[in-house]
Write a protein that holds these residues in place. Structure first.
Motif, mmCIF file in Angstrom:
data_model
loop_
_atom_site.group_PDB
_atom_site.id
_atom_site.type_symbol
_atom_site.label_atom_id
_atom_site.label_comp_id
_atom_site.label_asym_id
_atom_site.label_seq_id
_atom_site.Cartn_x
_atom_site.Cartn_y
_atom_site.Cartn_z
ATOM 1 N N LEU A 284 -6.217 -6.875 -4.807
ATOM 2 C CA LEU A 284 -6.115 -6.673 -3.430
ATOM 3 C C LEU A 284 -6.307 -7.620 -2.589
ATOM 4 O O LEU A 284 -7.533 -8.159 -2.627
ATOM 5 C CB LEU A 284 -6.973 -5.306 -3.407
ATOM 6 C CG LEU A 284 -6.762 -4.246 -4.239
ATOM 7 C CD1 LEU A 284 -7.425 -2.698 -3.712
ATOM 8 C CD2 LEU A 284 -5.205 -3.723 -4.346
ATOM 9 N N ASN B 162 0.992 -1.433 0.010
ATOM 10 C CA ASN B 162 0.064 -0.056 0.243
ATOM 11 C C ASN B 162 0.870 1.415 0.024
ATOM 12 O O ASN B 162 0.307 2.235 -0.184
ATOM 13 C CB ASN B 162 -0.903 -0.103 1.105
ATOM 14 C CG ASN B 162 -0.221 -0.057 2.617
ATOM 15 O OD1 ASN B 162 0.729 -0.968 2.652
ATOM 16 N ND2 ASN B 162 -0.560 0.875 3.513
ATOM 17 N N ASP C 241 -5.180 -2.905 5.098
ATOM 18 C CA ASP C 241 -6.435 -2.369 4.904
ATOM 19 C C ASP C 241 -6.557 -1.724 3.380
ATOM 20 O O ASP C 241 -6.354 -0.809 3.385
ATOM 21 C CB ASP C 241 -6.606 -1.168 5.931
ATOM 22 C CG ASP C 241 -7.819 -0.546 5.973
ATOM 23 O OD1 ASP C 241 -8.555 -1.118 5.172
ATOM 24 O OD2 ASP C 241 -8.456 0.323 6.711
ATOM 25 N N PRO C 242 -6.565 -2.716 2.444
ATOM 26 C CA PRO C 242 -6.962 -2.282 1.212
ATOM 27 C C PRO C 242 -7.938 -1.025 0.785
ATOM 28 O O PRO C 242 -7.675 -0.398 0.025
ATOM 29 C CB PRO C 242 -7.208 -3.491 0.374
ATOM 30 C CG PRO C 242 -7.377 -4.557 1.419
ATOM 31 C CD PRO C 242 -7.100 -3.890 2.883
ATOM 32 N N GLN C 243 -8.685 -1.002 1.751
ATOM 33 C CA GLN C 243 -9.893 -0.018 1.414
ATOM 34 C C GLN C 243 -9.537 1.423 1.670
ATOM 35 O O GLN C 243 -9.818 2.440 1.168
ATOM 36 C CB GLN C 243 -11.009 -0.162 2.240
ATOM 37 C CG GLN C 243 -11.877 -1.498 2.246
ATOM 38 C CD GLN C 243 -11.728 -2.202 0.739
ATOM 39 O OE1 GLN C 243 -10.602 -3.116 0.665
ATOM 40 N NE2 GLN C 243 -12.362 -2.057 -0.113
ATOM 41 N N GLN C 244 -8.363 1.443 2.377
ATOM 42 C CA GLN C 244 -7.692 2.791 2.761
ATOM 43 C C GLN C 244 -6.407 3.038 1.700
ATOM 44 O O GLN C 244 -5.639 4.164 2.103
ATOM 45 C CB GLN C 244 -7.233 2.810 4.405
ATOM 46 C CG GLN C 244 -8.351 2.650 5.203
ATOM 47 C CD GLN C 244 -9.510 3.792 5.194
ATOM 48 O OE1 GLN C 244 -9.083 4.921 5.232
ATOM 49 N NE2 GLN C 244 -10.888 3.421 5.054
ATOM 50 N N SER D 188 -5.506 4.224 -1.175
ATOM 51 C CA SER D 188 -6.109 5.170 -2.340
ATOM 52 C C SER D 188 -5.210 4.765 -3.556
ATOM 53 O O SER D 188 -5.582 4.651 -4.622
ATOM 54 C CB SER D 188 -6.042 6.433 -2.031
ATOM 55 O OG SER D 188 -4.963 7.123 -1.624
ATOM 56 N N LYS E 175 -6.697 -8.405 1.656
ATOM 57 C CA LYS E 175 -6.535 -8.001 2.929
ATOM 58 C C LYS E 175 -5.598 -8.903 3.780
ATOM 59 O O LYS E 175 -5.903 -10.262 3.745
ATOM 60 C CB LYS E 175 -7.834 -7.983 3.710
ATOM 61 C CG LYS E 175 -7.665 -7.505 5.069
ATOM 62 C CD LYS E 175 -9.035 -7.551 5.674
ATOM 63 C CE LYS E 175 -9.114 -7.100 7.217
ATOM 64 N NZ LYS E 175 -7.887 -7.519 8.038
ATOM 65 N N SER F 49 -5.346 -0.530 -9.066
ATOM 66 C CA SER F 49 -5.965 -1.914 -9.137
ATOM 67 C C SER F 49 -7.233 -1.944 -10.386
ATOM 68 O O SER F 49 -8.111 -2.787 -10.392
ATOM 69 C CB SER F 49 -6.709 -2.159 -7.633
ATOM 70 O OG SER F 49 -7.886 -1.417 -7.358
ATOM 71 N N ASN F 50 -7.401 -0.753 -11.039
ATOM 72 C CA ASN F 50 -8.359 -0.828 -12.054
ATOM 73 C C ASN F 50 -8.002 -1.727 -13.387
ATOM 74 O O ASN F 50 -8.057 -1.043 -14.376
ATOM 75 C CB ASN F 50 -8.435 0.613 -12.517
ATOM 76 C CG ASN F 50 -9.222 1.587 -11.421
ATOM 77 O OD1 ASN F 50 -10.048 0.973 -10.626
ATOM 78 N ND2 ASN F 50 -8.750 2.744 -11.191
ATOM 79 N N ILE G 96 -5.684 1.264 -4.729
ATOM 80 C CA ILE G 96 -6.719 1.314 -5.284
ATOM 81 C C ILE G 96 -6.766 1.926 -6.647
ATOM 82 O O ILE G 96 -7.474 1.154 -7.672
ATOM 83 C CB ILE G 96 -7.907 1.922 -4.504
ATOM 84 C CG1 ILE G 96 -8.214 1.042 -3.234
ATOM 85 C CG2 ILE G 96 -9.297 2.124 -5.121
ATOM 86 C CD1 ILE G 96 -8.925 1.898 -2.236
#
Length: 183
Positions: free
Chosen positions: A52, A10, A34-37, A39, A54, A45-46, A42
């Motif tokens: 991703l 991350n 915490d992959p959701q945090q 940015s 955890k 990762s498109n 993320i």
């Protein structure tokens, strides 16, 4: 398509490893607490080439849940242990936290994923180490927990190389040089 699993993906070196492997056309398993945090991660990762994951490297449950064929296992997650670096500021709990993340976690990841790596084409485990783990290169003292945790990581990688050689698995400890990261 070759697959890489990168812990601590991350930020810093881990995030750059994600970029570099994507540029080479690899499938990237980008693992962090915490992959959701994450940015920037993320944003990367498109693409179908990034997954991703955890992964809290201090959680045996998280480690043992991993089950993919992995060509390169990059053991990158780590902490500097700034608050456990000098005489007078060390505590058992601070030191054990550094050892758990920098030393125990990589050993448990190797243990859990050794067959996955052995089943791959490249069969490579990379531990992100440091020159300051060298006993002969310690000219300044301090960095007690970081130095010792990375010296122990180097020993883990040597032992794993010997134990996994008959399966064709290679291990390497890498000193990336000084880089300016959040660590």
């Amino acid at each position: 398509m070759s697959t890489v699993l990168i812990t601590g993906s991350n930020r810093g070196l881990g995030l750059e490893f994600v970029r570099q492997y994507l540029d080479k056309g690899w499938k990237v398993l980008a693992a962090c607490r915490d992959p959701q945090q994450a940015s920037e991660l993320i944003e990367l990762s498109n693409t179908d080439n990034v997954e991703l994951l955890k992964l809290d490297v201090t959680s045996e449950k998280d480690i043992n849940a991993l089950d993919r064929t992995i060509d390169h296992l990059i053991l990158n997650a780590g902490v500097l242990g700034d608050d456990c670096a000098k005489l007078g500021e060390m505590t058992q709990s601070k030191w054990l936290e550094v050892l758990n993340i920098n030393t125990v976690a990589p050993a448990l990841l190797i243990q859990a994923l050794k067959e996955n790596v052995a089943a791959s084409e490249h069969k490579t485990i990379v531990g992100i180490s440091t020159r300051v783990a060298s006993i002969g290169d310690n000219g300044s003292g301090n960095m007690y927990s970081y130095r010792t945790s990375k010296a122990a990581l180097n020993q883990i990688l040597v032992s794993a190389a010997k134990n996994l050689a008959d399966q064709g698995v290679k291990t390497v400890a890498v000193h990336p040089g000084w880089v300016q990261t959040d660590m």
